[in-house]
Design an enzyme around this catalytic site. Structure first.
Site, PDB file in Angstrom:
ATOM      1  N   GLY A  47       1.061  -0.906  -0.086  1.00  0.00           N
ATOM      2  CA  GLY A  47       0.112   0.397  -0.079  1.00  0.00           C
ATOM      3  C   GLY A  47       1.361   1.620   0.083  1.00  0.00           C
ATOM      4  O   GLY A  47       0.483   2.018   0.976  1.00  0.00           O
ATOM      5  N   THR A  50       0.260   6.216  -1.916  1.00  0.00           N
ATOM      6  CA  THR A  50      -0.763   7.073  -1.503  1.00  0.00           C
ATOM      7  C   THR A  50      -0.245   6.784   0.100  1.00  0.00           C
ATOM      8  O   THR A  50      -0.249   6.166   1.056  1.00  0.00           O
ATOM      9  CB  THR A  50      -1.828   6.913  -1.764  1.00  0.00           C
ATOM     10  OG1 THR A  50      -2.978   5.764  -1.195  1.00  0.00           O
ATOM     11  CG2 THR A  50      -2.409   6.785  -3.182  1.00  0.00           C
ATOM     12  N   PHE A  73      -1.849  -0.686  -5.881  1.00  0.00           N
ATOM     13  CA  PHE A  73      -2.496  -0.868  -6.768  1.00  0.00           C
ATOM     14  C   PHE A  73      -2.933   0.241  -8.005  1.00  0.00           C
ATOM     15  O   PHE A  73      -4.420   0.695  -7.257  1.00  0.00           O
ATOM     16  CB  PHE A  73      -3.875  -1.692  -6.695  1.00  0.00           C
ATOM     17  CG  PHE A  73      -4.661  -2.635  -7.713  1.00  0.00           C
ATOM     18  CD1 PHE A  73      -4.381  -2.853  -9.027  1.00  0.00           C
ATOM     19  CD2 PHE A  73      -5.794  -3.720  -7.202  1.00  0.00           C
ATOM     20  CE1 PHE A  73      -4.676  -3.628  -9.537  1.00  0.00           C
ATOM     21  CE2 PHE A  73      -6.418  -5.071  -7.688  1.00  0.00           C
ATOM     22  CZ  PHE A  73      -5.648  -4.520  -8.807  1.00  0.00           C
ATOM     23  N   ALA A 111      -2.166  -6.944  -4.081  1.00  0.00           N
ATOM     24  CA  ALA A 111      -1.511  -7.003  -3.065  1.00  0.00           C
ATOM     25  C   ALA A 111      -2.327  -8.587  -2.765  1.00  0.00           C
ATOM     26  O   ALA A 111      -2.007  -9.520  -1.657  1.00  0.00           O
ATOM     27  CB  ALA A 111      -1.631  -6.581  -2.014  1.00  0.00           C
ATOM     28  N   TYR A 234     -17.737   5.076  13.017  1.00  0.00           N
ATOM     29  CA  TYR A 234     -16.115   4.593  13.110  1.00  0.00           C
ATOM     30  C   TYR A 234     -15.586   3.112  14.061  1.00  0.00           C
ATOM     31  O   TYR A 234     -16.142   2.334  13.582  1.00  0.00           O
ATOM     32  CB  TYR A 234     -15.291   5.713  13.030  1.00  0.00           C
ATOM     33  CG  TYR A 234     -13.543   4.988  12.477  1.00  0.00           C
ATOM     34  CD1 TYR A 234     -13.384   5.262  11.150  1.00  0.00           C
ATOM     35  CD2 TYR A 234     -12.983   4.052  12.926  1.00  0.00           C
ATOM     36  CE1 TYR A 234     -12.296   5.184  10.508  1.00  0.00           C
ATOM     37  CE2 TYR A 234     -12.021   3.865  12.819  1.00  0.00           C
ATOM     38  CZ  TYR A 234     -11.449   3.175  10.711  1.00  0.00           C
ATOM     39  OH  TYR A 234     -10.321   3.840  10.415  1.00  0.00           O
TER      40      TYR A 234
HETATM   41  P1  NAI Z   1      -4.523   5.481   0.969  1.00  0.00           P
HETATM   42  O1  NAI Z   1      -6.338   5.316   0.055  1.00  0.00           O
HETATM   43  O2  NAI Z   1      -4.612   6.852   0.972  1.00  0.00           O
HETATM   44  O3  NAI Z   1      -3.530   4.735   0.682  1.00  0.00           O
HETATM   45  C1  NAI Z   1      -4.036   2.896   0.185  1.00  0.00           C
HETATM   46  C2  NAI Z   1      -2.628   2.165  -0.461  1.00  0.00           C
HETATM   47  O4  NAI Z   1      -3.582   0.952  -1.121  1.00  0.00           O
HETATM   48  C3  NAI Z   1      -2.630   2.876  -1.699  1.00  0.00           C
HETATM   49  O5  NAI Z   1      -1.174   2.760  -2.075  1.00  0.00           O
HETATM   50  C4  NAI Z   1      -3.442   1.685  -2.768  1.00  0.00           C
HETATM   51  O6  NAI Z   1      -2.294   1.197  -3.927  1.00  0.00           O
HETATM   52  C5  NAI Z   1      -3.517   0.714  -2.416  1.00  0.00           C
HETATM   53  N1  NAI Z   1      -4.598  -0.570  -2.612  1.00  0.00           N
HETATM   54  C6  NAI Z   1      -5.726  -0.612  -1.923  1.00  0.00           C
HETATM   55  N2  NAI Z   1      -6.074  -1.557  -2.251  1.00  0.00           N
HETATM   56  C7  NAI Z   1      -4.682  -2.475  -2.681  1.00  0.00           C
HETATM   57  C8  NAI Z   1      -4.892  -3.689  -3.406  1.00  0.00           C
HETATM   58  N3  NAI Z   1      -6.059  -4.637  -3.486  1.00  0.00           N
HETATM   59  N4  NAI Z   1      -3.137  -4.180  -3.830  1.00  0.00           N
HETATM   60  C9  NAI Z   1      -2.511  -3.595  -3.772  1.00  0.00           C
HETATM   61  N5  NAI Z   1      -2.607  -2.012  -3.210  1.00  0.00           N
HETATM   62  C10 NAI Z   1      -3.751  -1.700  -2.819  1.00  0.00           C
HETATM   63  O7  NAI Z   1      -5.300   5.313   2.507  1.00  0.00           O
HETATM   64  P2  NAI Z   1      -4.660   5.542   3.631  1.00  0.00           P
HETATM   65  O8  NAI Z   1      -5.553   6.923   4.474  1.00  0.00           O
HETATM   66  O9  NAI Z   1      -3.080   5.728   3.680  1.00  0.00           O
HETATM   67  O10 NAI Z   1      -4.992   3.931   4.411  1.00  0.00           O
HETATM   68  C11 NAI Z   1      -3.983   3.386   4.909  1.00  0.00           C
HETATM   69  C12 NAI Z   1      -3.640   2.447   6.554  1.00  0.00           C
HETATM   70  O11 NAI Z   1      -4.007   3.787   7.570  1.00  0.00           O
HETATM   71  C13 NAI Z   1      -5.524   1.357   6.741  1.00  0.00           C
HETATM   72  O12 NAI Z   1      -5.637   0.798   6.742  1.00  0.00           O
HETATM   73  C14 NAI Z   1      -6.741   3.192   7.603  1.00  0.00           C
HETATM   74  O13 NAI Z   1      -8.019   2.495   7.824  1.00  0.00           O
HETATM   75  C15 NAI Z   1      -4.898   4.084   8.589  1.00  0.00           C
HETATM   76  N6  NAI Z   1      -5.983   4.840   8.749  1.00  0.00           N
HETATM   77  C16 NAI Z   1      -5.868   6.752   8.070  1.00  0.00           C
HETATM   78  C17 NAI Z   1      -6.720   7.122   8.988  1.00  0.00           C
HETATM   79  C18 NAI Z   1      -7.186   8.439   7.717  1.00  0.00           C
HETATM   80  O14 NAI Z   1      -7.123   9.421   8.636  1.00  0.00           O
HETATM   81  N7  NAI Z   1      -6.488   8.416   6.348  1.00  0.00           N
HETATM   82  C19 NAI Z   1      -6.339   6.940  10.537  1.00  0.00           C
HETATM   83  C20 NAI Z   1      -5.661   5.761  10.594  1.00  0.00           C
HETATM   84  C21 NAI Z   1      -5.685   4.844  10.315  1.00  0.00           C
HETATM   85 NA    NA Z   2      -1.143   4.439   2.879  1.00  0.00          NA
END
Ligand code: NAI
Ligand code: NA
Length: 396
Positions: A47, A50, A73, A111, A234
């Protein structure tokens, strides 16, 4: 072509390659400005393109000089159609890594599948041997379980009863009341299947079995808790059940990593504007009030500040890793401070369409949202013709 933002609901259909590159340059400059981290040598980020995962890759590479493999992805560009932002982010990351003499390779694919795990492990064995840190940072609405072939879809719903509260459409600034009907038992199971820890465990089992983990290897996944205001949708909702499962999985992974003396941690991060969080009802209103309050107190952070602090002050400070009573690392500490939460709760009670521009940071929310797609950055000429057909160097 000249690329402009094209909004549709919670997403932007276009992305700007130069703006995404500028985001990468800014994040690299931030972590470099803090000095070198005595951190890991070889890092796998699942991941990585982004949000928090991208920041983890940048801090590993440009903070700790680590070799990185990134899995994501993302949509490639096609003639006249831009790629997804994570594609351009990864292209820029790869270019900067190359300039800095850092090993970096990327894999674009699902992934959750066995094939991508296999491909990633082959690359690790061929190029790096073993991995010191695995960051698991996927956010996805859907997962096909490779063992059963079943495709699960996650939902963002309360559990037990209908939840009614205010939310904001951050494009228009309109505050409205929404009611979300409770999840069914299947909704809960499906959300756990997508955003819980099962796939994290599968990755770690596969890496261990392939002897691709170093002695004392660490793995990290990211979670969120947040305040009482958002808990019905949430932490006590479907996504919260998935986070409970993810957090419980950390203990199971630590057990299974005994052979290499490895450890799994969950880090609880701050609420931030990402593609994932913008789709959750109620959260954008909370974030706009939170941003306002944290900026006023001078303690606002974005993904790069959060992850830089995670590596520097939690994981590699030279002391043992500080954790809460549930063995979680807390970098949501500033968000959860009593003075911040008291203020946000006070503002929440006053928030409506008329008051929000003054009491909330709607402008900051919008700016951050556009920035995710490479728009609205300083030092980028948005009137210029740019080539959308950007390739990712080091893509396998
Ligand atoms: P994001 O949407 O910015 O990043 C998601 C990443 O996962 C990207 O790199 C995308 O390409 C990849 N991805 C998605 N589906 C995929 C697949 N099938 N195969 C390969 N790669 C795949 O999300 P974000 O916000 O950075 O979230 C990451 C983690 O952080 C999550 O577990 C989220 O719950 C957690 N988080 C997010 C918060 C927020 O406020 N945004 C706060 C605290 C935790
Ligand atoms: Na991420």
């Amino acid at each position: 072509m000249v690329i402009e933002p094209k909004m549709r609901g919670f997403i932007c259909l276009t992305a700007h390659p130069k703006g995404c590159e500028q985001n990468i340059l800014n994040q690299i400059a931030y972590t470099r400005s803090k000095g070198t981290i005595a951190g890991p040598k070889n890092v796998l980020v699942i991941g990585a393109s982004t949000g928090f995962g991208l920041a983890s890759r940048i801090v590993s590479a440009f903070g700790a000089n680590a070799s990185t493999i990134g899995v994501f992805f993302e949509k490639a560009p096609s003639e006249g159609k831009t790629a997804s932002p994570g594609w351009y982010n990864s292209a820029a990351f790869q270019n900067e890594a190359k300039k800095a003499g850092l090993y970096a390779k990327s894999i674009n694919g699902d992934a959750f599948s066995d094939e991508i795990k296999k491909q990633t492990i082959e690359l690790i064995k061929k190029d790096l041997g073993k991995i010191d840190v695995v960051v698991y940072s996927l956010a996805s609405p859907v997962r096909t379980n490779p063992k059963t072939g079943v495709t699960h879809r996650s939902v963002l719903k309360p559990i037990g009863q209908t939840f009614t509260n205010n939310t904001v459409d951050f494009h228009t600034g309109k505050v409205t009341e929404i009611s979300i009907a409770p999840a069914t038992p299947e909704d809960i199971d499906n959300t756990i299947a997508v955003m819980g820890g099962e796939d994290w465990q599968m990755w770690m089992d596969a890496l261990l079995q392939a002897d691709a983990l170093s002695e004392n290897a660490l793995t990290l996944a990211y979670s969120y808790i947040g305040p009482g205001l958002t808990e019905a949708v949430y932490r006590k909702g479907t996504i919260g059940k998935a986070k409970d499962h993810l957090e419980a999985t950390a203990f199971n992974i630590t057990d299974s990593l005994k052979k290499v003396n490895g450890k799994a941690y969950v880090s609880v991060n701050k609420a931030l504007v990402t593609q994932a969080s913008s789709a959750i009802p109620v959260i954008p209103l909370y974030i706009s009030l939170l941003y306002k309050t944290m900026k006023e107190k001078g303690i606002h952070e974005g993904c790069i500040e959060q992850i830089d602090r995670l590596f520097r002050e939690r994981l590699y400070s030279g002391q043992s890793i500080p954790v809460d009573g549930n063995n979680r690392i807390r970098i949501d500490d500033w968000e959860m401070r009593a003075d911040i939460q008291d203020k946000v709760a006070e503002l929440w009670a006053q928030a409506n369409t008329e008051t929000l521009p003054a009491i909330g940071d709607l402008a900051g929310y919008k700016a951050d949202f556009l920035n995710l797609f490479g728009f609205g950055l300083a030092n980028v000429d948005y009137a210029a013709d740019v080539n959308e057909m950007v390739a990712i160097d080091g893509l396998q």
